[in-house]
Design an enzyme around this catalytic site. Structure first.
Site, PDB file in Angstrom:
ATOM      1  N   HIS A  19       0.962  -1.172   0.096  1.00  0.00           N
ATOM      2  CA  HIS A  19       0.107   0.347  -0.071  1.00  0.00           C
ATOM      3  C   HIS A  19       1.125   0.941   0.232  1.00  0.00           C
ATOM      4  O   HIS A  19       1.619   1.625   1.017  1.00  0.00           O
ATOM      5  CB  HIS A  19      -1.047  -0.297   0.930  1.00  0.00           C
ATOM      6  CG  HIS A  19      -1.537   1.001   1.670  1.00  0.00           C
ATOM      7  ND1 HIS A  19      -1.555   1.890   2.139  1.00  0.00           N
ATOM      8  CD2 HIS A  19      -2.631   1.797  -0.070  1.00  0.00           C
ATOM      9  CE1 HIS A  19      -3.073   2.478   2.247  1.00  0.00           C
ATOM     10  NE2 HIS A  19      -3.573   2.326   1.008  1.00  0.00           N
ATOM     11  N   GLU A  46       0.461  -0.914  -4.668  1.00  0.00           N
ATOM     12  CA  GLU A  46      -0.753   0.308  -4.548  1.00  0.00           C
ATOM     13  C   GLU A  46      -0.524   1.449  -4.982  1.00  0.00           C
ATOM     14  O   GLU A  46       0.832   2.033  -4.091  1.00  0.00           O
ATOM     15  CB  GLU A  46      -1.804  -0.086  -3.341  1.00  0.00           C
ATOM     16  CG  GLU A  46      -3.085   0.424  -3.478  1.00  0.00           C
ATOM     17  CD  GLU A  46      -2.931   2.015  -2.810  1.00  0.00           C
ATOM     18  OE1 GLU A  46      -4.330   2.788  -2.858  1.00  0.00           O
ATOM     19  OE2 GLU A  46      -2.231   2.615  -2.111  1.00  0.00           O
ATOM     20  N   ASP A  48      -1.911   5.964  -5.569  1.00  0.00           N
ATOM     21  CA  ASP A  48      -3.010   6.900  -6.070  1.00  0.00           C
ATOM     22  C   ASP A  48      -2.343   8.523  -7.331  1.00  0.00           C
ATOM     23  O   ASP A  48      -1.374   8.041  -7.567  1.00  0.00           O
ATOM     24  CB  ASP A  48      -3.090   7.755  -4.879  1.00  0.00           C
ATOM     25  CG  ASP A  48      -3.132   6.993  -3.586  1.00  0.00           C
ATOM     26  OD1 ASP A  48      -4.334   6.728  -3.669  1.00  0.00           O
ATOM     27  OD2 ASP A  48      -2.510   7.076  -2.898  1.00  0.00           O
ATOM     28  N   HIS A  61      -0.725  10.704  -2.884  1.00  0.00           N
ATOM     29  CA  HIS A  61      -2.278  10.281  -1.840  1.00  0.00           C
ATOM     30  C   HIS A  61      -3.492  11.541  -1.847  1.00  0.00           C
ATOM     31  O   HIS A  61      -4.565  11.806  -2.202  1.00  0.00           O
ATOM     32  CB  HIS A  61      -2.257   9.176  -0.790  1.00  0.00           C
ATOM     33  CG  HIS A  61      -3.330   9.127  -0.550  1.00  0.00           C
ATOM     34  ND1 HIS A  61      -3.674  10.605   0.928  1.00  0.00           N
ATOM     35  CD2 HIS A  61      -4.647   7.830  -0.498  1.00  0.00           C
ATOM     36  CE1 HIS A  61      -5.294   9.487   1.400  1.00  0.00           C
ATOM     37  NE2 HIS A  61      -5.208   8.482   0.333  1.00  0.00           N
TER      38      HIS A  61
END
Length: 255
Positions: A19, A46, A48, A61
């Site tokens: 993450h 993962e 963003d 993020h």
């Protein structure tokens, strides 16, 4: 176990997701964080994405720089030249998503599209890099992720947004609500407030629709083990060494 519906998912289960590259180290969404995860054996990362004022796609993020960098301001209001000068944790630059695709050519990317303005640049970069097979796109906004699926077609893996997750949770309780069928997975927290999201009924409901269940963001070993016992298909964690240890002790680490 569900059938593999997209190359992004074509790995032995359970999938292990780093993450933000392993946010526990404090350098989230940086090349350094992702390299550490890859060196540990992670293949699913993962991140963003946001678009800058001049349309460059960055891996970040928050909608502002304030929390994790030495800079200030909304990314959507800043140019790439301004964003590239700040440092995450005072040390690491904010990467372009195209840089991540190039730097880690074997990695598979789970991407949370944080704003509508980021969608078109993301799809353009996936087309330019021929990276459709190694990306899954998600968003809290079901409309945004459905739009991604509409524009890209079946070559793009997508997960359910919040509205789809709600429908699936109610479906698992016996209410025959429609769920967007193009999604190949559902990515959810264990709980949302007082409501338990992930249990055996939820996992069964997702699997009946051919969707994998990936759970975020799980940072303690006991919860990891309980979720694996339920039959979830993937876990996202900030503590990437811990998840590797849990999967290794079960003979399920695939790195």
């Amino acid at each position: 176990m569900t059938a593999i519906r997209h190359p992004f998912l074509d790995r032995p289960l359970p999938l292990a997701f780093a993450h933000r590259g392993g946010a526990a180290e404090g350098l989230e969404n940086t090349v350094t964080a992702f390299r550490r995860a890859v060196d540990l054996g992670y293949r699913h990362l993962e991140t963003d994405v946001h678009a800058t004022a001049d349309g460059r796609l960055v891996a970040f993020h928050d909608d502002t720089l304030d929390r994790v960098t030495d800079g200030r301001g909304r990314i959507a209001d800043l140019t790439w030249e301004q964003v590239r000068r700040v440092r995450v944790g005072g040390r690491e630059p904010v990467p372009l998503f195209s840089e991540l695709l190039e730097t880690f050519p074997s990695a598979r990317w789970n991407i949370d599209v944080k704003a509508d303005a980021a969608l078109a640049p993301l799809l353009a970069e996936l087309e330019a890099a021929h990276a459709w097979d190694r990306v899954c796109v998600g968003a809290f906004d079901e409309r945004r992720v459905a739009r991604a699926q509409e524009l890209a077609g079946p070559r793009l893996a997508t997960s359910l947004g919040t509205r789809g997750v709600r429908a699936l949770r109610l479906r698992s309780w016996g209410l025959p609500l429609p769920v967007r069928r193009g999604a190949v997975c559902v990515q959810v927290p264990v709980r949302h407030g007082r409501i338990r999201v992930v249990d055996a009924a939820f996992v069964r409901a997702a699997h009946r629709l051919g969707m994998q269940v990936h759970v975020w963001t799980v940072n303690d070993a006991d919860t990891m083990r309980a979720l694996l016992d339920l039959g979830v298909d993937g876990i996202m964690t900030d503590h990437i060494e811990l998840l590797r240890e849990v999967l290794t002790e079960r003979g399920a680490w695939q790195g």
